[in-house]
Every structure is written in C-alpha cells, then in structure tokens.
Design a protein around this motif. Structure first.
Motif, PDB file in Angstrom:
ATOM      1  N   THR A  69      11.967  13.194   2.236  1.00  0.00           N
ATOM      2  CA  THR A  69      13.282  12.573   2.236  1.00  0.00           C
ATOM      3  C   THR A  69      13.860  12.660   0.836  1.00  0.00           C
ATOM      4  O   THR A  69      13.146  12.987  -0.118  1.00  0.00           O
ATOM      5  N   ILE A  70      15.143  12.379   0.702  1.00  0.00           N
ATOM      6  CA  ILE A  70      15.808  12.423  -0.590  1.00  0.00           C
ATOM      7  C   ILE A  70      15.946  11.019  -1.139  1.00  0.00           C
ATOM      8  O   ILE A  70      16.450  10.130  -0.462  1.00  0.00           O
ATOM      9  N   GLU A  71      15.482  10.809  -2.345  1.00  0.00           N
ATOM     10  CA  GLU A  71      15.636   9.538  -3.031  1.00  0.00           C
ATOM     11  C   GLU A  71      16.119   9.811  -4.440  1.00  0.00           C
ATOM     12  O   GLU A  71      15.439  10.472  -5.214  1.00  0.00           O
ATOM     13  N   ASN A  72      17.327   9.279  -4.744  1.00  0.00           N
ATOM     14  CA  ASN A  72      17.905   9.472  -6.080  1.00  0.00           C
ATOM     15  C   ASN A  72      17.956  10.949  -6.463  1.00  0.00           C
ATOM     16  O   ASN A  72      17.693  11.327  -7.608  1.00  0.00           O
ATOM     17  N   GLY A  73      18.281  11.778  -5.489  1.00  0.00           N
ATOM     18  CA  GLY A  73      18.426  13.201  -5.750  1.00  0.00           C
ATOM     19  C   GLY A  73      17.133  13.978  -5.767  1.00  0.00           C
ATOM     20  O   GLY A  73      17.145  15.179  -6.014  1.00  0.00           O
ATOM     21  N   GLU A  74      16.006  13.331  -5.537  1.00  0.00           N
ATOM     22  CA  GLU A  74      14.710  14.002  -5.556  1.00  0.00           C
ATOM     23  C   GLU A  74      14.031  13.860  -4.203  1.00  0.00           C
ATOM     24  O   GLU A  74      14.133  12.831  -3.545  1.00  0.00           O
ATOM     25  N   SER A  75      13.317  14.913  -3.807  1.00  0.00           N
ATOM     26  CA  SER A  75      12.590  14.855  -2.548  1.00  0.00           C
ATOM     27  C   SER A  75      11.231  14.205  -2.759  1.00  0.00           C
ATOM     28  O   SER A  75      10.601  14.383  -3.797  1.00  0.00           O
ATOM     29  N   GLN A  76      10.799  13.433  -1.771  1.00  0.00           N
ATOM     30  CA  GLN A  76       9.504  12.764  -1.837  1.00  0.00           C
ATOM     31  C   GLN A  76       9.021  12.481  -0.427  1.00  0.00           C
ATOM     32  O   GLN A  76       9.800  12.500   0.529  1.00  0.00           O
ATOM     33  N   PRO A  77       7.715  12.222  -0.273  1.00  0.00           N
ATOM     34  CA  PRO A  77       7.182  11.972   1.065  1.00  0.00           C
ATOM     35  C   PRO A  77       7.841  10.766   1.727  1.00  0.00           C
ATOM     36  O   PRO A  77       8.250   9.815   1.062  1.00  0.00           O
ATOM     37  N   ILE A  78       7.939  10.811   3.026  1.00  0.00           N
ATOM     38  CA  ILE A  78       8.486   9.690   3.795  1.00  0.00           C
ATOM     39  C   ILE A  78       7.423   8.599   3.895  1.00  0.00           C
ATOM     40  O   ILE A  78       6.276   8.877   4.245  1.00  0.00           O
ATOM     41  N   LYS A  79       7.818   7.383   3.576  1.00  0.00           N
ATOM     42  CA  LYS A  79       6.861   6.276   3.647  1.00  0.00           C
ATOM     43  C   LYS A  79       7.620   4.978   3.826  1.00  0.00           C
ATOM     44  O   LYS A  79       8.832   4.904   3.608  1.00  0.00           O
ATOM     45  N   GLY A  80       6.901   3.931   4.232  1.00  0.00           N
ATOM     46  CA  GLY A  80       7.509   2.623   4.370  1.00  0.00           C
ATOM     47  C   GLY A  80       6.958   1.877   5.571  1.00  0.00           C
ATOM     48  O   GLY A  80       6.432   2.483   6.517  1.00  0.00           O
ATOM     49  N   THR A  81       7.065   0.557   5.529  1.00  0.00           N
ATOM     50  CA  THR A  81       6.696  -0.220   6.709  1.00  0.00           C
ATOM     51  C   THR A  81       7.630   0.086   7.872  1.00  0.00           C
ATOM     52  O   THR A  81       7.293  -0.177   9.024  1.00  0.00           O
ATOM     53  N   SER A  82       8.812   0.652   7.569  1.00  0.00           N
ATOM     54  CA  SER A  82       9.732   1.089   8.621  1.00  0.00           C
ATOM     55  C   SER A  82       9.060   2.044   9.589  1.00  0.00           C
ATOM     56  O   SER A  82       9.401   2.076  10.779  1.00  0.00           O
ATOM     57  N   PHE A  83       8.111   2.847   9.082  1.00  0.00           N
ATOM     58  CA  PHE A  83       7.480   3.874   9.913  1.00  0.00           C
ATOM     59  C   PHE A  83       6.109   3.434  10.414  1.00  0.00           C
ATOM     60  O   PHE A  83       5.512   4.111  11.247  1.00  0.00           O
ATOM     61  N   ALA A  84       5.623   2.294   9.916  1.00  0.00           N
ATOM     62  CA  ALA A  84       4.424   1.693  10.500  1.00  0.00           C
ATOM     63  C   ALA A  84       4.795   0.948  11.778  1.00  0.00           C
ATOM     64  O   ALA A  84       4.047   0.962  12.765  1.00  0.00           O
ATOM     65  N   ALA A  85       5.973   0.313  11.777  1.00  0.00           N
ATOM     66  CA  ALA A  85       6.412  -0.465  12.947  1.00  0.00           C
ATOM     67  C   ALA A  85       6.483   0.370  14.217  1.00  0.00           C
ATOM     68  O   ALA A  85       6.023  -0.080  15.276  1.00  0.00           O
ATOM     69  N   PRO A  86       7.064   1.588  14.204  1.00  0.00           N
ATOM     70  CA  PRO A  86       7.138   2.340  15.469  1.00  0.00           C
ATOM     71  C   PRO A  86       5.787   2.742  16.046  1.00  0.00           C
ATOM     72  O   PRO A  86       5.688   2.969  17.254  1.00  0.00           O
TER      73      PRO A  86
END
Length: 545
Positions: A409-426
């Motif tokens: 994903t893009i964060e502050n103009g830089e790409s990085q792995p997708i992570k977060g409790t947002s993706f643990a919930a599903p």
C-alpha cells in the motif's frame, strides 16, 4: 569479662528498638516510595473524569434512525487507487496467515459437510456486511457476490460498490474472495459467502463547505479522470498494483492509508462519523445480515464520560446482537491519537476504542505477526476478544479494472506491506461466517462464545489477557470442537495444584521413643554403677602392707 558481657546485654534492647523504629518508618513511607500492585491501585470513577474497563449500561433510547445518506456534502480530495502497469507483478503465493490458520484443511472439511464454504444447509449463502470504504464489486474473484448495502460518503448510482481508498476491498477479499486454485494460492476464509458493502468512510474524501446540496461533492471518482480533485490531488498509484509496489502517481497523491493510525472516525479532512457508523450498523441489521465486519473505529483519550455518538453506536451494536447478528471489529492501531494501554491497572485504560469498548456485544480482534506474537501496532485493552494475523497481508487489488492481488500500500508516498488490525478482523468475520454455515442453530452470542472458547488461550488467569484476549482463533477447532455450554455441561474449572513439596509422611515414633528410653535407662544405670564402684574404691581404707 563481666563488664564486657554486661555491655553486650545492655546493647541488645537498643538494637531491638532501632529495628522496630526502622520497620515502622518503612511501613509508613513505603506506599509513597514503592509502586503499588495493579490490584491495589485506585481507579478513578467516570464522574470524576476517569473510566472503568466496561462502558455504562446500554441506553436503547439512543438507537439511531437510518437516513441512508451522507451527513454532509463530501468532495474527493485525491485520486483513487489505480493499477501500477509498470510493475505488474503477479502473486501466486498464500499469505502466511492463511497457512497459520490451516484454511485449506478447513475448506476441505466444509466442502465435505455443507454445500459450500460459507453456504447454509438451506443453500443460502451467509451474508457478511462490510462497513468500510466500499468494495470494488467488479473484481472477478468476488464472482458477483458483492451486493449494494448503502453509501454515507457519496450519493452514487451504485451505493457502496466502488472503493476509492482501497481499504474495504482488501477487507472483503480476506472474508470472501474465491480465486482459481490453479492460478492463485490466496483465498478468502469463506469464499462462498455474500458481501453486503456499505461505504461509510473515506480518507480520500473531505467535507465540501463550498458545495451546495445540488452540486454534491464535485470531483468524484465516478466522474472525471484527472479533473478537479484528480488534478489537485493526483492519483496515488495503487494499493499494491497487481501485487507489486505502486507507481509514482501524481504529486500530492496519498493512496490508501491503511497503516499509521488505521481507519479512525472523525479525522479532520475525511468522511465518516460515529453517527453514520451507528446508522450503518442499524442499516446492516435491518437487512438481515448474519455477520457485520467493522474495520473502522473511533479512538480517544479515556478522559471524560461516554459521548453522545458512542451511546448511539453502543445501542446500534447491542441491537445487532439482539437481532442475531455477530459484530466483529478491529481492536485498533497505535498512533499519535491512539496511545497504547500499557498502564499498571488494566481496568483503568487511558485510551478508549469504539466499537471494541462494547465488549459484551462485539468480537474485537487484535493482530499477531508471523512469529505468533502480538503485532507492535496492535492496541491492548480489556475489551480484546481474540487475535488473528494482521501483518504482511495479501488480498485483492482494489483498483478498478484489476484482476490481481495486492500486498503493498502507499503511505506518505512510499510503498509498504499491508498491515493492521483492520485486516485481522476479517479473518474472524470469515470464521464467524463458517460457524454460522456449519451450526445454523446457534444464535449470535453462541457463535461468539464458540469462537472465543476454541481459541488458543494464553497462559493467563482465566485463559485471557489484554493482548490477544482469549487467544489466536483456531478455525478447525471452532468448527469441530465440543463446546461444554452447547451441550449443557459445566465448563472446566481451574484446579489449584500445590507449588511446593508435599509434607513428609507421618511415622509412629513410639518404638523409637521406647528404644531410646530403654537405652537411656540402661546407660543411666551403668553410669550409676560405675559411679558407686568408683566411690567405694576411693573411700576404701588402705590395706596395711
């Protein structure tokens, strides 16, 4: 020698008095010098500006009505996620979380016991409402199983079926994506379930104070490509393209902000409020869904009492569970706004997250990493129910026209792995869908109990802590284990085992005492005899020579 001995004896009372004085001093000052154990620390009551771990009782008078409309005009401020054709990398690997949870074995089990992975015995699919940033319904791996549920961001012809941010599509993909086995290794937890998409928030939209209601939110993603907000904000690349890093995009683009603070309500310059979140929960409940996934939350300091918006959301989730809907929510990510609950007293959190705070009615999900430990961004709290994988995520590419996967994903103009409790919930929402398909007779609270009861409990009192709740979910156990409560059996109770050596075995000391007494008596008689003989010999008059 006597004088020295006398001084020693006179010093002992002084030493005793000194010791007693020191003990009394430490006892008086100790509480101020040493930290109190957590159980002894005072908890500030809500009316005094503090908070307990549990919210106040539900007030159903705050249950909101559903307008089905945005609360105000929003306009697109940056371009939507798009494919990166220059770095079109095809992913053909299963995410570690899928392997960790043994989903392939689970799917084989489900296909042998039901009509599909996420299909009820009556042939109807389990319906999962995804309240998020919308879902790109055109992605081929959804196979037409994404239905419109509503839109609180932009009044469009297809409410909830477009995803400018890219967040909701990746969440929905973890729940219900069905990929070709000969092409892709990634698959959703319940690949036959139906997704009801409700777009409730967006970080790519902002309040439009200049627009009139008739003008709406200009510069919409469904309108012009490169006009208005598109030129002002620029397209932001994609949320991972077809699995690779995003392209450079145009200056000013932000892309799908799925890291950092995660998806939170009320952020300045974004769409979505606690009120519309509560309305979305009410709307999904009225539509008769089986599961609701909320990977968006509201995080604030624990100072002060419950807010009006929180009361409405609390009533909405309680209404959902009472109407047989399982509500799953992300536990929250650390950020400047969301401080970690690392205070000594677990029952006095300094940060409150809703809807996870309403733990009686919500399965709140923390995130773990590849090591099986708690992810460093996962927010702790007494409301955490269970945990699931939340790092190095692979899911569907949310860009319009894409037929691939995304892992960046893009964060502050830089790409990085997708992570977060947002993706643990599903992962948990998908498991809830499987349980509802396998055990249609269970109500919502019984489904929640089956998931928490069969989780991999941590080594903590009661099998629960504030980091992973009742532990990492175990899908195979949730679908096969015997849960005592469902069978009318009392749950296992904790048994206190001795931590020291057992006491010595009792012995009958009478023979030993008798033997020692007899020996002592004989020895005494011998000594008396020797003494008498010796005395007689000394007193006998000397014989004349």
């Amino acid at each position: 020698m006597r004088a020295r001995g006398s001084r020693v004896r006179s010093a002992r009372p002084v030493q005793r008095a000194t010791a007693l004085l020191m003990t009394a001093t430490i006892g008086a000052l100790g509480p101020g010098l040493l930290p109190l154990p957590a159980a002894a620390q005072p908890t500030v009551a809500p009316e005094d500006g503090g908070f307990y771990a549990s919210p106040p009782p539900v007030d159903m008078g705050y249950l909101p009505g559903d307008t089905g409309q945005p609360d105000q005009n929003y306009t697109q401020k940056v371009g939507c996620v798009e494919r990166d054709l220059e770095n079109n990398i095809q992913l053909n690997q299963a995410p570690w979380g899928q392997l960790y949870l043994r989903l392939d074995e689970v799917h084989r089990l489900m296909r042998g016991t039901t009509k599909g992975v996420g299909i009820k015995p009556n042939g109807q699919p389990v319906r999962v409402a995804v309240i998020d940033t919308g879902v790109t319904a055109s992605h081929p791996f959804f196979e037409g199983r994404v239905k419109s549920g509503g839109d609180y961001v932009k009044d469009t012809g297809q409410p909830g079926l477009e995803d400018c941010d890219g967040h909701g599509t990746e969440v929905a993909g973890i729940i219900a994506a069905d990929t070709p086995e000969d092409q892709m290794k990634f698959t959703g937890v319940a690949p036959d379930a139906e997704i009801i998409s409700i777009r409730q928030s967006s970080q790519n939209y902002a309040p439009d104070d200049s627009a009139t209601p008739s003008q709406g939110a200009g510069g919409d993603a469904g309108g012009q490509s490169g006009g208005d907000a598109g030129d002002a904000g620029g397209d932001a690349g994609d949320a991972g393209g077809a699995g690779g890093a995003s392209g450079p995009g145009r200056p000013g683009g932000t892309g799908a902000a799925q890291d950092g603070g995660g998806r939170t309500q009320g952020d300045e310059g974004s769409a979505g409020t606690l009120d519309t979140l509560a309305q979305a929960v009410v709307r999904a409940t009225a539509m008769g869904v089986d599961v609701i996934n909320v990977s968006i939350n509201n995080c604030r300091s624990a100072d002060g009492g419950i807010t009006e918006g929180e009361k409405r959301l609390q009533a909405a989730v309680h209404n959902a569970v009472e109407n047989n809907v399982v509500v799953v929510a992300a536990a929250g990510n650390l950020s400047e706004k969301c401080e970690q609950n690392d205070q000594p007293d677990a029952n006095a959190p300094k940060t409150i997250v809703t809807p996870p705070w309403f733990a009686e009615d919500v399965l709140s999900v923390a995130a773990i990493d590849k090591t099986g430990g708690v992810a460093d961004f996962s927010l702790n709290g007494p409301w955490v129910s269970v945990a699931a994988p939340g790092t190095e995520i692979i899911s569907l590419d949310p860009a319009e026209g894409s037929s691939g996967l995304a892992n960046l994903t893009i964060e502050n103009g830089e790409s990085q792995p997708i992570k977060g409790t947002s993706f643990a919930a599903p992962y948990v929402a998908g498991l809830a869908a499987l349980v509802r398909a396998k055990f249609p007779e269970l109500n919502a609270r019984e489904v929640m109990n089956r998931i928490t009861s069969t989780a991999q409990h941590p080594a903590a009192p009661g099998g629960r802590d504030n980091f992973v709740g009742y532990g990492v979910i175990d899908p195979m156990a949730a679908l096969t284990a015997t849960v005592p409560e469902e069978e009318g059996l009392p749950p296992d109770s904790a048994v206190a085992l001795p931590s020291d050596m057992p006491p010595a075995a009792d012995r009958n000391w009478t023979p030993v005492i008798v033997a020692l007494a007899g020996s002592g008596g004989a020895l005494t008689a011998l000594l008396v005899t020797l003494f008498v003989v010796h005395t007689i010999r000394r007193n006998r008059p000397a014989e004349p020579r």
